[in-house]
Each structure stands twice: as C-alpha cells, then as structure tokens.
Design an enzyme around this catalytic site. Sequence first.
Site, PDB file in Angstrom:
ATOM      1  N   GLU A 165       4.337  46.707  86.831  1.00 53.43           N
ATOM      2  CA  GLU A 165       4.196  46.092  88.145  1.00 53.43           C
ATOM      3  C   GLU A 165       5.019  44.806  88.188  1.00 53.43           C
ATOM      4  OE1 GLU A 165      -0.402  47.687  88.791  1.00 53.43           O
ATOM      5  OE2 GLU A 165       0.038  45.549  88.971  1.00 53.43           O
ATOM      6  N   GLU A 192       6.811  57.736  72.884  1.00 58.69           N
ATOM      7  CA  GLU A 192       7.831  57.145  73.748  1.00 58.69           C
ATOM      8  C   GLU A 192       8.742  56.219  72.946  1.00 58.69           C
ATOM      9  OE1 GLU A 192       8.217  54.268  77.697  1.00 58.69           O
ATOM     10  OE2 GLU A 192       6.298  55.232  77.228  1.00 58.69           O
ATOM     11  N   GLY A 235      40.951  44.812  74.454  1.00 62.83           N
ATOM     12  CA  GLY A 235      40.755  44.751  75.898  1.00 62.83           C
ATOM     13  C   GLY A 235      40.361  46.074  76.510  1.00 62.83           C
TER      14      GLY A 235
END
Length: 383
Positions: free
Chosen positions: A132, A248, A346
């Site tokens: 929440e 999990e 890069g």
Amino acid sequence: MNGYRSPWLDEDMEFLAETAAKFVAAEVVPHFDRFDQQRRPDRDLWYQAGALGLLCCSIPTRYGGGGGTIAHDLIVFTEHARAGDTGFGTGNAVHSGVVAHYLLAYGTEEQKRRWLPRMASGQMVGAIAMTEPGAGSDLKSITTRAVRDGDRYLVSGTKTFISNGSSADLVIVVVKTDPAAEAKGISLVVVETADAVGLTRGRVLDKLGMHGQDTAELFFDDVSVPVHHRLGAEGTGFAMLSEQLRQERLIIGVTAVGAMERALVETLAYVKERRAFGRSLFDLQHVRFELAECATLVHAGRVFVDGAIARHLRGDLDAATASMAKWWLSDLQNQVVDRCLQLFGGYGYMREYLISRLYVDARAQKIYGGPNEIMKELIARSL
C-alpha cells in the site's frame, strides 16, 4: 560455460527449458520495444504460453497444470531472465510461482477447480495485492479493510506496485478483517475483477526500468467479495504470507542468476569482437581478469541457488536461507551486470544493447519481495 550442470535438472526439464527459450525468443524478445511503450505485454501471450504448458508448470494436472514440481516453473523463469525478459517473465513468475501456489496451498477444492485451470490456460491472469502507499514491508500496518456483511465482505483500500495489476482477472488481496488484532487480523480474499463493482485500476506506473512489466495501482471502494472467496480462516493471512514468501524470494534469486549468466555471455561475445589498440578487448589483461572474477561470482551464485532449490524441493528451505538467496543474489546481480556494462564502454549505455536493459532492470530486484535490508534483519534474527 564451465561444464557445470545443476544437479536437480533432468531430461524433462531440459526439454521444458528449450521450449521456453524458443517461445521467449520468438514471441517476446522481438516485441520488447512495443511492450515497453505500452507498459505491458500483449494479452495473447498468456494464451500462447498456456497452450505450450509454460504457465503453472508445478500445479497438479487435475487442476489443469503441468503436474511438475516448482523446479519446472523455475526453469521457465530462468529462460525469461536469460532473455532479458522482465516484462512477461516477471508477470509469469507472479502468476505461476506466487499466486497459483497460494490457491494450491490454501484454497478449498472448489476454489482450486474454479481458478487454477483458467490460470494454467492463460484465461485468467493472477496478481497479489500486498503493498500500500503507506505500508510496504510492514504488512501489519496495512489499512485495506474487509468488513463482513452477511455472506460477503466489503473491501475498501488502496494497493500499489501490483504486478499484472492492469490486466489481472484474479487478485489475491491482503486485507484487515480485524483492525485491532495486528498480524492476527490479516486475511486473504480473492477478487475476480470482471464483476468487481467498485474496483478501479489506476495508472500503469512509470518505472525506472522493467518498462514492459504491467505494474499498477488498484483502488477498492466497497468491493463486494463472497465470503467463500476467502483463503483459509479469518486471521490466518499473515502466516500464509510468511510461508509463501520463501518461494517468492527464491524465485527472485533464480532470476537474478539467470540475468547474470546472460550478462556474462553478452559481454564475452562483445569483448572478443570489439577491437582497441590493435587487438581485441579480450586480449587486454584487465578485461580478462574482470571477466574471470565475474565468471567466478556467477558460478558461485548458480551453485548457491541450486542448493536452495534442492532444499526447497525437499521441503526444508528455511526463511533465513530464502532471505539469503534473495538479498545476496540480487545484490550480486547488480554488481556483475554493472561490471559487464563497463566493459562495453559507451555502447553499454545505449538501449539498443541488451546489457543496458539488464542493467536498469536489475535494480528493482533489490527492492521487491522485501528490500534487502529487511532480508538481512530476518537472517540476523535466525542467528
């Protein structure tokens, strides 16, 4: 890479891995950019995966599943991770590795037969709503309420960071049925979204990475849920969550290793092809030593997670070891992928290279499933 083979693998699992790898390569990877833009995978993917037996592999065949062990699901999740698929792959991990197992472990026979076959076929997509806005790791502090009204509950509250949130047909919602009882007041109810009047899906969240993963907010305003859609008895939800979080967290560790393995393969191919100062990057001692260290870390991670999988298959994976797997392997994933990206120079910062996706998507692994700081606290309590 070094001839190591996971000791729990068998021929059936190797065939499943090959099937999963081919499916992800053909149906997911070519569409990464589109899934990223729409912030979710295509709904049809669920039906396709279900038809190939790539959903709910560890659910018994009498409920429409593959009839295997959790290792079969872990094989599929590994192939998602090795492909850099954190969109549909993470969704499947939640659907098949988390939600389906709550139903299998705590559902009544009627509930299992109602929901599991449709999850295995892809007809129903599953989600679990814990977090929440004001309550993340501290589930005792949730404010979503389920008030009994005859033969139904009226559910009200807000949930956020919900994987599969905008597309879920079935959501296990963590609620307070007794606000005064703290942990013993937590229950789990199953909401079928198709007829859930009062349920509003919020925006699909704009995340740092994992752009192709459907992560949404859910708002409940007196959503009517039949009492017979509750999992287990009232007040037993916290115990269920504590038990299932082991699996999990193991799943997070497994996917961390899969992503590291792919990062190492990608980097080896790049440095052997890329030339600098008249020779390949791989000919530079620093590059070789970096990769030697990364290869060692990846192998150590694979051996560790294989041991945890073996224990879980025997039924004796404890919460502390699951927490170790979650924090250490997700932390290691971020270290290894970062070092690999550096060797691309890069180009590693360019989104067209898979290493950049592996890099940005790795960061969330240290947060969801319980932040790594919480994992260390849980481990410390066991010492």
